[in-house]
Scaffold this motif. Structure first.
Motif, PDB file in Angstrom:
ATOM      1  N   HIS A  79       5.145   9.580   6.814  1.00 21.59           N
ATOM      2  CA  HIS A  79       4.421  10.352   5.798  1.00 21.59           C
ATOM      3  C   HIS A  79       3.121  10.915   6.361  1.00 21.59           C
ATOM      4  CE1 HIS A  79       2.678  11.558   1.981  1.00 21.59           C
ATOM      5  NE2 HIS A  79       1.597  10.848   2.297  1.00 21.59           N
ATOM      6  N   GLU A  80       2.373  10.092   7.085  1.00 25.99           N
ATOM      7  CA  GLU A  80       1.095  10.540   7.654  1.00 25.99           C
ATOM      8  C   GLU A  80       1.314  11.648   8.687  1.00 25.99           C
ATOM      9  OE1 GLU A  80      -2.029   9.754   6.724  1.00 25.99           O
ATOM     10  OE2 GLU A  80      -1.142   8.558   5.132  1.00 25.99           O
ATOM     11  N   TRP A 132      12.541   7.614  -0.294  1.00 25.50           N
ATOM     12  CA  TRP A 132      12.064   8.989  -0.086  1.00 25.50           C
ATOM     13  C   TRP A 132      12.308   9.775  -1.360  1.00 25.50           C
ATOM     14  CZ3 TRP A 132       8.937  10.462   3.571  1.00 25.50           C
ATOM     15  CH2 TRP A 132       8.847   9.656   4.696  1.00 25.50           C
ATOM     16  N   SER A 179       7.034  -0.164   0.728  1.00 28.08           N
ATOM     17  CA  SER A 179       7.437   0.780   1.759  1.00 28.08           C
ATOM     18  C   SER A 179       7.328   0.137   3.127  1.00 28.08           C
ATOM     19  CB  SER A 179       6.533   2.014   1.740  1.00 28.08           C
ATOM     20  OG  SER A 179       6.648   2.687   0.520  1.00 28.08           O
ATOM     21  N   SER A 180       8.142   0.628   4.046  1.00 28.32           N
ATOM     22  CA  SER A 180       8.049   0.139   5.405  1.00 28.32           C
ATOM     23  C   SER A 180       6.884   0.810   6.114  1.00 28.32           C
ATOM     24  CB  SER A 180       9.340   0.429   6.166  1.00 28.32           C
ATOM     25  OG  SER A 180       9.402   1.794   6.503  1.00 28.32           O
ATOM     26  N   ARG A 181       6.455   0.201   7.194  1.00 29.18           N
ATOM     27  CA  ARG A 181       5.387   0.804   8.000  1.00 29.18           C
ATOM     28  C   ARG A 181       5.868   2.127   8.598  1.00 29.18           C
ATOM     29  NH1 ARG A 181       3.522  -1.940   4.871  1.00 29.18           N
ATOM     30  NH2 ARG A 181       2.815  -4.025   5.219  1.00 29.18           N
ATOM     31  N   TYR A 216      -7.786  -5.940   2.783  1.00 34.06           N
ATOM     32  CA  TYR A 216      -6.378  -5.619   2.561  1.00 34.06           C
ATOM     33  C   TYR A 216      -5.752  -6.587   1.554  1.00 34.06           C
ATOM     34  CZ  TYR A 216      -1.373  -5.239   3.336  1.00 34.06           C
ATOM     35  OH  TYR A 216      -0.024  -5.104   3.148  1.00 34.06           O
ATOM     36  N   PHE A 273       8.368   9.735  -0.115  1.00 34.12           N
ATOM     37  CA  PHE A 273       7.369   8.683  -0.021  1.00 34.12           C
ATOM     38  C   PHE A 273       6.392   8.776  -1.185  1.00 34.12           C
ATOM     39  CE2 PHE A 273       3.220   7.177   1.312  1.00 34.12           C
ATOM     40  CZ  PHE A 273       3.532   5.894   1.712  1.00 34.12           C
ATOM     41  N   ILE A 304       3.449   1.795  -2.152  1.00 37.48           N
ATOM     42  CA  ILE A 304       3.170   1.506  -0.745  1.00 37.48           C
ATOM     43  C   ILE A 304       3.474   0.059  -0.373  1.00 37.48           C
ATOM     44  CG2 ILE A 304       0.729   0.920  -0.986  1.00 37.48           C
ATOM     45  CD1 ILE A 304       0.340   2.641   1.613  1.00 37.48           C
ATOM     46  N   ASP A 323       7.890   4.265   7.057  1.00 36.15           N
ATOM     47  CA  ASP A 323       7.745   5.246   5.982  1.00 36.15           C
ATOM     48  C   ASP A 323       6.317   5.767   5.913  1.00 36.15           C
ATOM     49  OD1 ASP A 323      10.391   4.954   5.206  1.00 36.15           O
ATOM     50  OD2 ASP A 323       9.933   3.518   3.626  1.00 36.15           O
ATOM     51  N   VAL A 324       5.372   4.835   5.985  1.00 40.62           N
ATOM     52  CA  VAL A 324       3.963   5.220   5.901  1.00 40.62           C
ATOM     53  C   VAL A 324       3.584   6.104   7.087  1.00 40.62           C
ATOM     54  CG1 VAL A 324       1.587   4.354   5.858  1.00 40.62           C
ATOM     55  CG2 VAL A 324       3.359   3.155   4.569  1.00 40.62           C
ATOM     56  N   TYR A 338       2.697   6.894  -2.551  1.00 39.32           N
ATOM     57  CA  TYR A 338       1.647   5.898  -2.342  1.00 39.32           C
ATOM     58  C   TYR A 338       1.613   4.877  -3.471  1.00 39.32           C
ATOM     59  CZ  TYR A 338      -0.786   7.266   1.892  1.00 39.32           C
ATOM     60  OH  TYR A 338      -1.113   7.481   3.199  1.00 39.32           O
TER      61      TYR A 338
END
Length: 181
Positions: free
Chosen positions: A157-158, A139, A149-151, A62, A141, A146, A153-154, A143
Motif C-alpha cells: 500500500h505504501e 484488498w 493486515s499483513s506487513r 505501538y 487495503f 490494519i 499488505d501495508v 487502514y
C-alpha cells in the motif's frame, strides 16, 4: 521506521554527551567536583540506556495504540521490580556503591522490556510469518483494518501510494513454517 530512526538519532546524541561529557551536564546542577564525578559515573550507565530507550518507547506507543495497555503496564512493572530494583540493590552491595554499576540496572531493565515486546509481537515463528505473509487477502487495503493486515499488505500500500509499481510472487511460502488457515 521513521520514528525509531529519529529517536535513535537523539539517543546517539544523548549517549555521546552523557557518556563522554557527563561532567558538563552535572556541572549545571553542582560545582562540587566529587558530586560532578559521581554524577558522571551514573550518567555513563544512563547513556547506554539512551541507545535502547528509543526502541522501548516506540514499542510502548505501538502496544498502547493497539489497545494492549495491560501488557504495557505489565512489562513496565516487570522491568522495574524484576530487574531494575533488585539489580540496583545487588550492585550497591557488591559494587562498593559504584553509581555506574547501580545505574546499569536501567539498561538491563530496558533490554528485558524490549525482549518482552518482541515475544508478545512474535509469539511463535508461525505467528511471525503470518504477520508478514498473509497473501493479500484484504484488498483493497484499508487502514481501518490494519491490525488484521499483513506487513506485506501495508508495505505494498505504501509503495503504491508513492506511485511505484509492485509485483509480488506468492507461489511459494517460506520453508519450515506452518501457516494458519
Amino acid at each position: 521506521k521513521i520514528g525509531i530512526g529519529i529517536s535513535f538519532a537523539f539517543g546517539i546524541v544523548m549517549f555521546i554527551i552523557s557518556f563522554f561529557r557527563g561532567d558538563l551536564l552535572a556541572s549545571i546542577f553542582s560545582q562540587d567536583t566529587d558530586t560532578i564525578q559521581a554524577s558522571w559515573d551514573y550518567l555513563k550507565a544512563y547513556a547506554i540506556d539512551c541507545l535502547f530507550t528509543c526502541f522501548l518507547f516506540c514499542f510502548i506507543g505501538y502496544f498502547n495504540g493497539i489497545g494492549k495497555t495491560k501488557f504495557v503496564m505489565l512489562q513496565g512493572l516487570c522491568g522495574a521490580f524484576i530487574i531494575r530494583v533488585p539489580f540496583a540493590l545487588l550492585m550497591q552491595q557488591i559494587g562498593n556503591g559504584s553509581l555506574f554499576l547501580i545505574g546499569m540496572s536501567i539498561p538491563c531493565s530496558t533490554v528485558l522490556q524490549i525482549a518482552m515486546f518482541f515475544i508478545a509481537y512474535f509469539k511463535t515463528k508461525s505467528d511471525a510469518c503470518n504477520n508478514v505473509f498473509l497473501k493479500g487477502y484484504q484488498w483493497p487495503f484499508s487502514y481501518d483494518k490494519i491490525l488484521y493486515s499483513s506487513r506485506v499488505d501495508v508495505a505494498v500500500h505504501e509503495e503504491i501510494k508513492d506511485g511505484k509499481c509492485v509485483y509480488i510472487d506468492f507461489t511459494k511460502n517460506p520453508e519450515g513454517f506452518e501457516f494458519d488457515a
